[in-house]
Write a protein that holds these residues in place. Structure first.
Motif, mmCIF file in Angstrom:
data_model
loop_
_atom_site.group_PDB
_atom_site.id
_atom_site.type_symbol
_atom_site.label_atom_id
_atom_site.label_comp_id
_atom_site.label_asym_id
_atom_site.label_seq_id
_atom_site.Cartn_x
_atom_site.Cartn_y
_atom_site.Cartn_z
ATOM 1 N N ALA B 184 27.641 47.604 80.784
ATOM 2 C CA ALA B 184 27.968 47.402 79.959
ATOM 3 C C ALA B 184 27.690 48.827 78.938
ATOM 4 N N SER B 226 24.640 45.504 87.276
ATOM 5 C CA SER B 226 23.666 44.458 87.928
ATOM 6 C C SER B 226 23.344 43.237 87.559
ATOM 7 N N ALA B 227 23.433 43.105 86.231
ATOM 8 C CA ALA B 227 23.223 41.473 85.875
ATOM 9 C C ALA B 227 23.723 40.678 85.835
ATOM 10 N N GLY B 245 18.572 48.247 89.311
ATOM 11 C CA GLY B 245 17.557 47.207 88.553
ATOM 12 C C GLY B 245 18.410 46.884 87.246
ATOM 13 N N PHE B 246 17.743 46.372 86.660
ATOM 14 C CA PHE B 246 18.129 45.419 85.274
ATOM 15 C C PHE B 246 17.872 46.686 84.193
ATOM 16 N N ALA B 247 17.034 47.307 83.752
ATOM 17 C CA ALA B 247 16.630 47.717 82.466
ATOM 18 C C ALA B 247 16.239 49.565 82.895
ATOM 19 N N ILE B 252 11.439 50.895 80.202
ATOM 20 C CA ILE B 252 10.688 50.088 80.869
ATOM 21 C C ILE B 252 9.192 50.664 80.923
ATOM 22 N N THR B 255 7.947 50.528 76.963
ATOM 23 C CA THR B 255 7.318 48.965 77.270
ATOM 24 C C THR B 255 6.352 48.950 77.756
ATOM 25 N N ILE B 256 5.500 49.577 78.728
ATOM 26 C CA ILE B 256 4.859 48.854 79.444
ATOM 27 C C ILE B 256 3.537 50.132 79.414
ATOM 28 N N LEU B 260 6.241 54.936 86.494
ATOM 29 C CA LEU B 260 6.690 53.473 87.106
ATOM 30 C C LEU B 260 5.918 54.371 89.048
ATOM 31 N N PRO B 261 5.671 53.517 89.590
ATOM 32 C CA PRO B 261 5.500 53.555 91.193
ATOM 33 C C PRO B 261 6.481 54.665 91.532
ATOM 34 N N PHE B 264 10.208 53.051 92.250
ATOM 35 C CA PHE B 264 10.529 51.851 91.596
ATOM 36 C C PHE B 264 11.815 51.900 91.626
ATOM 37 N N GLN B 265 12.652 50.325 91.681
ATOM 38 C CA GLN B 265 14.024 50.478 91.702
ATOM 39 C C GLN B 265 15.034 51.452 92.398
ATOM 40 N N PHE B 269 13.474 49.841 98.143
ATOM 41 C CA PHE B 269 12.501 48.710 96.864
ATOM 42 C C PHE B 269 13.195 47.180 96.424
#
Lengths: 316, 308
Positions: B184, B226-227, B245-247, B252, B255-256, B260-261, B264-265, B269
């Motif tokens: 968006a 995507s969402a 993906g979303f985020a 990500i 946050t974590i 990332l592996p 990913f996304q 995947f």
């Protein structure tokens, strides 16, 4: 909160003066009077002209009432339901069956935690796909038994995590939006704190959207927006203004239908009073919508979302 | 895009002086720095496998890397011409123009950004609505243009997707969307967020009418696109290796607090996690669509005199 600090300072000065007043007599008493007056003035002035960023901070206030606080005060006989029947139970979203006056309703909302420990288990109100799917399952239940749906929105956003992406965060949000658009029962959403983007919208497709006076609802957090557009996350203050994300902005943009006035100083200063204001508003909306047929309800809801958008049509 | 470009001069210099044979210890970056300064050329470096490839060969190959099959970004216009019969189609709703409802200004005015991207892409906003036939089947395709503000969705994109869907309802034909978007658009604030609901609702109207909706995802399809409608296709197809993906990945990671592996996304995947129906090479996209369209055309016959 920065702008709350001045009251704390004034309060302690008043307290000191009160003790002195018994020893010093009249002069201290006058000073006390002056201080009290000043505090009241500063207090009212501050809350009469809050900036969008200050409202954002109030919307995130750690003492602010959360969904379960509202549920406990507003509804009776709340029966919490758990799990999405697919993968797990996400406690960042709560939902269940409840009674509101003579109405049997289904109530769902984001749930932030009180304190660090609970916040970790609630994931700070940031839902994973399981949470959105649980919400949808409960909403479908409401539709099946023709009960109105009440949702409380208060989330920083959908959880940006590995597992959430693996299990289809985007799809879960999209599915909720899509399904809510066509649920054949009234939906009332109340933004009580933070309306964080897609994670908020996934519970927020509604016939009536109410916003608390100091709540916000935005496409992106002001910090995120500042980091991307200003390349500087400390510009959140400017971003909050630019995004037009306060309840007052959303009312003007016709996204929110109504603003629910908060007790002065914010909802957290009198949660019971706040809850009763919310309760009255829900009852009012339910009464308005009970007169509509299901088809009319859906037609109105579709039209409501169909018309969002501002653009110019050039003459071809 | 950030392809490393080679000029003829740089290549001939390398040819005369093949540094990679003789001077193993020479730092690689030095050559790369030199190449980066060269604005245009016949050779490009693949974003995925890092091989140096002949630009013409890539173009002949549907903008796909001949070495690793990475699908390069192509414009919405090019995508449409690859899909429609004889590459021919009509556009509609070209007259919708974005405004600046929030008077948004960051380091730059939104108004100025709109003008800049309009000049860059020749479009008024990040989408083209089109109508034509694929294998003889009439369809509407709404294709997003990443080159216009990262394909972001705001009022005009939302409105054009909805009008595209409404055209499908009126003509009883399938809708195809090609997503290519970061999500968006911030500059229209909450109005952009509401486009997620608006487009999802329009897709729901197609479902009610029993009309197929095919969603094609390309690199990248993230955030609010995507969402919403992009993940709501009856059939969801992705190009290989597309980021979906979303985020956002940086969010990500922050946050974590971990990396990332790999993979990913990616489309692969998402396929492995059951989120999309298939991954289709750009060269087979048209023939795949024809197969899918012919399946749905065998359904209940469309009502009305102007049905297909």
């Amino acid at each position: 909160m920065d702008f709350e600090k001045q009251f704390v300072e004034l309060d302690s000065a008043i307290k000191e003066m009160r003790q002195l007043a018994t020893e010093w007599g009249d002069s201290a008493r006058q000073e006390l009077k002056r201080l009290k007056k000043k505090r009241q003035k500063v207090f009212y002035e501050t809350y009469a002209k809050l900036t969008p960023w200050q409202r954002t901070l109030l919307a995130r206030h750690p003492d602010r009432p959360y969904t379960l606080d509202y549920i406990n005060i507003i509804f009776s006989d709340f029966i919490e339901l758990h799990g999405d029947r697919k993968f797990g139970d996400d406690s960042a979203i709560v939902g269940g069956l409840a009674q509101l006056g003579s109405h049997k309703v289904v109530v769902i909302g984001h749930q932030k935690g009180r304190g660090t420990k609970e916040n970790i288990s609630r994931n700070f109100g940031m839902a994973s796909p399981e949470g959105f799917r649980k919400a949808l399952r409960i909403m479908k239940l409401a539709e099946k038994f023709r009960k109105p749906i009440i949702t409380f929105i208060d989330t920083p956003g959908a959880y940006p995590g590995l597992g959430a992406e693996e299990r289809g965060q985007a799809e879960a949000i999209a599915r909720n939006i899509y399904e809510m658009m066509f649920l054949r029962v009234p939906i009332i959403s109340i933004v009580t704190g933070e309306g964080g983007s897609g994670g908020a919208l996934a519970l927020g497709v509604a016939d009536r959207l109410l916003m608390l006076e100091n709540s916000v609802y935005s496409v992106i957090s002001p910090e995120g927006c500042a980091a991307i557009l200003w390349k500087d996350h400390t510009k959140a203050n400017e971003a909050a203004t630019a995004l037009h994300m306060t309840a007052q902005d959303l009312l003007k943009l016709k996204v929110a239908d109504e603003i629910l006035k908060e007790p002065i100083g914010g909802a957290h200063r009198n949660p019971t009073m706040m809850a009763h204001i919310v309760r009255r508003a829900i009852l009012r909306c339910l009464a308005q919508m009970s007169r509509l047929s299901e088809d009319k309800l859906l037609e109105d809801r579709y039209r409501r979302y169909r018309q969002y958008g501002v653009f110019r049509e050039l003459v071809e | 895009m950030d392809h490393t470009l080679w000029s003829a001069a740089a290549l001939s210099e390398l040819w005369r002086n093949p540094v990679w044979f003789k001077r193993e210890n020479k730092p690689k970056e030095k050559i790369e720095n030199k190449k980066l300064q060269i604005p245009q050329g016949l050779w490009i470096r693949c974003k995925n496998c890092k091989e140096i490839i002949y630009k013409k060969e890539v173009e002949r190959n549907f903008d796909i890397c001949p070495k690793c099959q990475y699908h390069f970004y192509i414009s919405a216009q090019k995508r449409l011409s690859l899909l429609y019969d004889q590459g021919e189609y009509n556009t509609f709703d070209d007259h919708l123009q974005p405004t600046d409802p929030l008077k948004f200004r960051d380091r730059k005015k939104y108004r100025d950004r709109l003008k800049e991207y309009a000049a860059l892409t020749g479009l008024k906003d990040a989408i083209i609505s089109s109508e034509g036939t694929i294998g003889g089947y009439r369809v509407v395709i709404c294709a997003m243009e990443f080159g216009f503000m990262g394909g972001s969705m705001a009022s005009v994109v939302g409105e054009k997707i909805v009008r595209g869907a409404e055209r499908c309802l009126a003509e009883k034909i399938p809708l195809i969307t090609i997503a290519c978007s970061g999500g968006a658009r911030m500059q229209e604030g909450i109005i952009s967020l509401m486009q997620m609901a608006k487009t999802s609702a329009a897709v729901g109207k197609l479902a009610e009418a029993g009309l197929p909706f095919i969603s094609i995802l390309t690199d990248p399809t993230t955030g609010g696109v995507s969402a919403s409608f992009a993940m709501l296709g009856d059939i969801i197809i992705s190009e290989p290796k597309a980021l979906i993906g979303f985020a956002g990945q940086r969010v990500i990671e922050q946050t974590i607090g971990q990396e990332l592996p790999p993979g990913f996304q990616t489309a692969e995947f998402l396929l492995a996690h059951g989120m999309i129906d298939m991954i289709v090479d750009r060269r087979q996209m048209r023939s795949t669509l024809i197969k899918i369209l012919s399946f749905f055309a065998l359904g209940p016959p469309p009502q009305g005199p102007d049905g297909q």
